[in-house]
Motif scaffolding. Sequence first.
Motif, short mmCIF file in Angstrom:
data_model
loop_
_atom_site.label_atom_id
_atom_site.label_comp_id
_atom_site.label_asym_id
_atom_site.label_seq_id
_atom_site.Cartn_x
_atom_site.Cartn_y
_atom_site.Cartn_z
N SER A 175 -3.60 8.31 4.79
CA SER A 175 -3.46 9.08 3.54
C SER A 175 -2.07 8.92 2.95
O SER A 175 -1.91 8.75 1.73
CB SER A 175 -3.74 10.56 3.80
OG SER A 175 -5.07 10.76 4.17
N ARG A 179 -1.80 5.43 1.41
CA ARG A 179 -2.46 5.38 0.10
C ARG A 179 -1.63 6.10 -0.96
O ARG A 179 -1.51 5.63 -2.09
CB ARG A 179 -3.86 5.99 0.19
CG ARG A 179 -4.89 5.08 0.79
CD ARG A 179 -6.30 5.57 0.52
NE ARG A 179 -6.54 6.91 0.99
CZ ARG A 179 -7.07 7.23 2.15
NH1 ARG A 179 -7.45 6.29 2.97
NH2 ARG A 179 -7.25 8.48 2.48
N ILE A 227 -4.53 -0.37 -4.07
CA ILE A 227 -4.77 -0.07 -2.65
C ILE A 227 -5.70 -1.14 -2.07
O ILE A 227 -6.77 -1.38 -2.60
CB ILE A 227 -5.39 1.33 -2.51
CG1 ILE A 227 -4.43 2.37 -3.07
CG2 ILE A 227 -5.74 1.63 -1.06
CD1 ILE A 227 -4.97 3.77 -3.14
N ALA A 257 -7.61 -0.01 3.26
CA ALA A 257 -7.08 1.34 3.16
C ALA A 257 -7.90 2.22 2.22
O ALA A 257 -7.55 3.37 1.99
CB ALA A 257 -5.64 1.30 2.69
N GLN A 258 -8.98 1.69 1.68
CA GLN A 258 -9.83 2.47 0.78
C GLN A 258 -10.51 3.59 1.54
O GLN A 258 -10.76 3.49 2.73
CB GLN A 258 -10.89 1.58 0.13
CG GLN A 258 -10.36 0.55 -0.83
CD GLN A 258 -9.84 1.15 -2.11
OE1 GLN A 258 -10.19 2.27 -2.49
NE2 GLN A 258 -8.98 0.42 -2.78
N ARG A 259 -10.81 4.64 0.84
CA ARG A 259 -11.54 5.75 1.44
C ARG A 259 -12.99 5.34 1.68
O ARG A 259 -13.56 4.57 0.93
CB ARG A 259 -11.55 6.96 0.50
CG ARG A 259 -10.22 7.62 0.37
CD ARG A 259 -10.36 8.81 -0.57
NE ARG A 259 -9.12 9.51 -0.70
CZ ARG A 259 -8.77 10.54 0.05
NH1 ARG A 259 -9.57 10.97 0.98
NH2 ARG A 259 -7.61 11.14 -0.13
#
Length: 86
Positions: free
Chosen positions: A27, A30, A40, A44-46
């Motif tokens: 988090s 990001r 991003i 590292a993407q959600r």
Amino acid sequence: MTPVDLGRLAAPQLAQYVSNADRRIVSGFRLALASLDIAIPDYAQRGTPGRPPIEKLMEQVDRDTGTIATYHDEKRKIGVFAPCSK
């Protein structure tokens, strides 16, 4: 202002670290990239929020086990789950 070398974001070591890191670190990573207006990276993407539906989980279980008695067949009462007539 110090320039940022964006090529370092594509390093496999960084992708490995971020994929295994605690969610708080990811988090923060990001947030730092978003603050600097840097795209991003995919690693590292959600993820998709919430739990996956039971159908998706059971499809994966059926693929992993290779059984003919699938969740889909059980739900539709076909194949080995068809009612027996006496």
